[in-house]
Design a protein around this motif. Structure first.
Motif, PDB file in Angstrom:
ATOM      1  N   HIS A 105      11.088  -0.907  11.374  1.00  0.00           N
ATOM      2  CA  HIS A 105      11.545  -0.632  10.016  1.00  0.00           C
ATOM      3  C   HIS A 105      11.345   0.843   9.681  1.00  0.00           C
ATOM      4  CE1 HIS A 105      11.489  -4.960   9.298  1.00  0.00           C
ATOM      5  NE2 HIS A 105      10.226  -4.987   9.653  1.00  0.00           N
ATOM      6  N   ILE A 106      12.153   1.296   8.737  1.00  0.00           N
ATOM      7  CA  ILE A 106      11.941   2.599   8.105  1.00  0.00           C
ATOM      8  C   ILE A 106      11.919   2.342   6.602  1.00  0.00           C
ATOM      9  CG2 ILE A 106      12.816   4.915   7.682  1.00  0.00           C
ATOM     10  CD1 ILE A 106      14.216   4.773  10.388  1.00  0.00           C
ATOM     11  N   LEU A 107      10.848   2.748   5.955  1.00  0.00           N
ATOM     12  CA  LEU A 107      10.741   2.632   4.510  1.00  0.00           C
ATOM     13  C   LEU A 107      11.107   3.982   3.913  1.00  0.00           C
ATOM     14  CD1 LEU A 107       9.895   1.042   1.964  1.00  0.00           C
ATOM     15  CD2 LEU A 107       7.569   1.933   2.338  1.00  0.00           C
ATOM     16  N   TRP A 108      12.255   4.016   3.228  1.00  0.00           N
ATOM     17  CA  TRP A 108      12.680   5.216   2.521  1.00  0.00           C
ATOM     18  C   TRP A 108      12.217   5.097   1.082  1.00  0.00           C
ATOM     19  CZ3 TRP A 108      14.362   9.033   5.385  1.00  0.00           C
ATOM     20  CH2 TRP A 108      14.996   8.765   6.597  1.00  0.00           C
ATOM     21  N   SER A 109      11.669   6.167   0.532  1.00  0.00           N
ATOM     22  CA  SER A 109      11.164   6.150  -0.840  1.00  0.00           C
ATOM     23  C   SER A 109      11.502   7.450  -1.550  1.00  0.00           C
ATOM     24  CB  SER A 109       9.640   5.990  -0.865  1.00  0.00           C
ATOM     25  OG  SER A 109       9.240   4.844  -0.173  1.00  0.00           O
ATOM     26  N   VAL A 110      11.809   7.332  -2.822  1.00  0.00           N
ATOM     27  CA  VAL A 110      11.906   8.500  -3.692  1.00  0.00           C
ATOM     28  C   VAL A 110      10.596   8.512  -4.475  1.00  0.00           C
ATOM     29  CG1 VAL A 110      13.132   9.643  -5.561  1.00  0.00           C
ATOM     30  CG2 VAL A 110      14.409   8.331  -3.840  1.00  0.00           C
ATOM     31  N   ILE A 111       9.805   9.553  -4.258  1.00  0.00           N
ATOM     32  CA  ILE A 111       8.440   9.612  -4.793  1.00  0.00           C
ATOM     33  C   ILE A 111       8.312  10.781  -5.755  1.00  0.00           C
ATOM     34  CG2 ILE A 111       6.003   9.917  -4.177  1.00  0.00           C
ATOM     35  CD1 ILE A 111       6.854   8.815  -1.343  1.00  0.00           C
ATOM     36  N   ASP A 121       0.824  -1.212   0.000  1.00  0.00           N
ATOM     37  CA  ASP A 121       0.000   0.000   0.000  1.00  0.00           C
ATOM     38  C   ASP A 121       0.861   1.265   0.000  1.00  0.00           C
ATOM     39  OD1 ASP A 121      -2.266  -1.564   0.014  1.00  0.00           O
ATOM     40  OD2 ASP A 121      -2.745  -1.205   2.128  1.00  0.00           O
ATOM     41  N   LEU A 122       1.942   1.262   0.797  1.00  0.00           N
ATOM     42  CA  LEU A 122       2.800   2.444   0.882  1.00  0.00           C
ATOM     43  C   LEU A 122       3.583   2.689  -0.408  1.00  0.00           C
ATOM     44  CD1 LEU A 122       4.149   2.033   4.523  1.00  0.00           C
ATOM     45  CD2 LEU A 122       2.475   3.714   3.707  1.00  0.00           C
ATOM     46  N   LEU A 123       3.814   1.637  -1.170  1.00  0.00           N
ATOM     47  CA  LEU A 123       4.582   1.759  -2.412  1.00  0.00           C
ATOM     48  C   LEU A 123       3.702   1.847  -3.659  1.00  0.00           C
ATOM     49  CD1 LEU A 123       7.359  -0.823  -1.542  1.00  0.00           C
ATOM     50  CD2 LEU A 123       7.578   1.674  -1.592  1.00  0.00           C
ATOM     51  N   GLU A 124       2.411   1.936  -3.451  1.00  0.00           N
ATOM     52  CA  GLU A 124       1.458   1.916  -4.565  1.00  0.00           C
ATOM     53  C   GLU A 124       1.687   3.078  -5.532  1.00  0.00           C
ATOM     54  OE1 GLU A 124      -3.373   1.931  -5.234  1.00  0.00           O
ATOM     55  OE2 GLU A 124      -2.550   2.688  -3.355  1.00  0.00           O
ATOM     56  N   GLN A 125       1.682   2.743  -6.804  1.00  0.00           N
ATOM     57  CA  GLN A 125       1.685   3.753  -7.866  1.00  0.00           C
ATOM     58  C   GLN A 125       0.218   4.070  -8.160  1.00  0.00           C
ATOM     59  OE1 GLN A 125       4.904   4.296  -8.776  1.00  0.00           O
ATOM     60  NE2 GLN A 125       5.752   2.392  -8.030  1.00  0.00           N
ATOM     61  N   ALA A 174      -3.941  13.748  -9.277  1.00  0.00           N
ATOM     62  CA  ALA A 174      -2.480  13.622  -9.354  1.00  0.00           C
ATOM     63  C   ALA A 174      -2.084  12.188  -9.679  1.00  0.00           C
ATOM     64  CB  ALA A 174      -1.854  14.045  -8.034  1.00  0.00           C
ATOM     65  N   SER A 175      -0.856  12.050 -10.126  1.00  0.00           N
ATOM     66  CA  SER A 175      -0.286  10.713 -10.280  1.00  0.00           C
ATOM     67  C   SER A 175       0.901  10.590  -9.327  1.00  0.00           C
ATOM     68  CB  SER A 175       0.148  10.446 -11.715  1.00  0.00           C
ATOM     69  OG  SER A 175       1.174  11.317 -12.101  1.00  0.00           O
ATOM     70  N   ARG A 176       1.186   9.355  -8.936  1.00  0.00           N
ATOM     71  CA  ARG A 176       2.252   9.081  -7.971  1.00  0.00           C
ATOM     72  C   ARG A 176       3.036   7.878  -8.457  1.00  0.00           C
ATOM     73  NH1 ARG A 176       3.024   5.614  -3.315  1.00  0.00           N
ATOM     74  NH2 ARG A 176       3.992   6.718  -1.594  1.00  0.00           N
ATOM     75  N   GLU A 177       4.365   8.026  -8.417  1.00  0.00           N
ATOM     76  CA  GLU A 177       5.246   6.932  -8.798  1.00  0.00           C
ATOM     77  C   GLU A 177       6.372   6.848  -7.773  1.00  0.00           C
ATOM     78  OE1 GLU A 177       8.040   5.604 -12.578  1.00  0.00           O
ATOM     79  OE2 GLU A 177       7.180   7.617 -12.530  1.00  0.00           O
ATOM     80  N   VAL A 178       6.623   5.646  -7.259  1.00  0.00           N
ATOM     81  CA  VAL A 178       7.764   5.425  -6.379  1.00  0.00           C
ATOM     82  C   VAL A 178       8.925   5.005  -7.274  1.00  0.00           C
ATOM     83  CG1 VAL A 178       8.692   4.084  -4.462  1.00  0.00           C
ATOM     84  CG2 VAL A 178       6.296   4.795  -4.434  1.00  0.00           C
TER      85      VAL A 178
END
Length: 133
Positions: free
Chosen positions: A43-49, A16-20, A26-30
């Motif tokens: 855990h820590i989830l690091w993402s470039v969004i 869910d957190l990485l969902e495009q 808007a659009s969202r891409e990880v």
């Protein structure tokens, strides 16, 4: 924003957190992500969004159709059998510095220079410790 918990499995939460998505606003891409362990949280989830608003005013200073690429930080933990997360971004200076170093080059927006300096120092210290081990 506080913590959000649910009965999802860790894998479902991460999906869910990485969902495009491509929504009417808007659009969202990880572009890239990394799941890291930390002493304070499981855990820590690091993402470039990359976000692309489809209308003006959704992101301050970003016009419709322009992209806004930033580093996201999702703290992930479990409590009483439920997985939860708290979403932060580089802009708010999360007090965690194990973000992959190359993410800094991938995210030109929402920059917090002080936080980036601490990320670089963290990686320098980790390299020093590895050399001395």
């Amino acid at each position: 924003m506080g913590w959000l918990y649910s009965n999802r499995t860790l894998d479902h939460l991460l999906n869910d957190l990485l969902e495009q998505y491509d929504r009417p606003d808007a659009s969202r891409e990880v572009l890239e992500h990394a799941l890291c362990d930390d002493d304070g949280y499981r855990h820590i989830l690091w993402s470039v969004i990359r976000l692309v608003p489809k209308q003006d005013g959704l992101i301050s200073g970003v016009a419709a159709g322009q992209s806004y690429t930033f580093i996201g930080c999702d703290l992930i933990d479990s409590y009483q059998g439920q997985w939860g997360y708290k979403s932060l971004s580089e802009q708010v200076h999360p007090y965690f510095y194990n973000c992959p170093l190359h993410f800094l080059d991938l995210a030109p927006d929402g920059i917090n220079e002080e936080w980036r300096r601490y990320v670089r120092l963290h990686h320098q210290e980790q390299a020093r410790l590895q050399r001395s081990a």
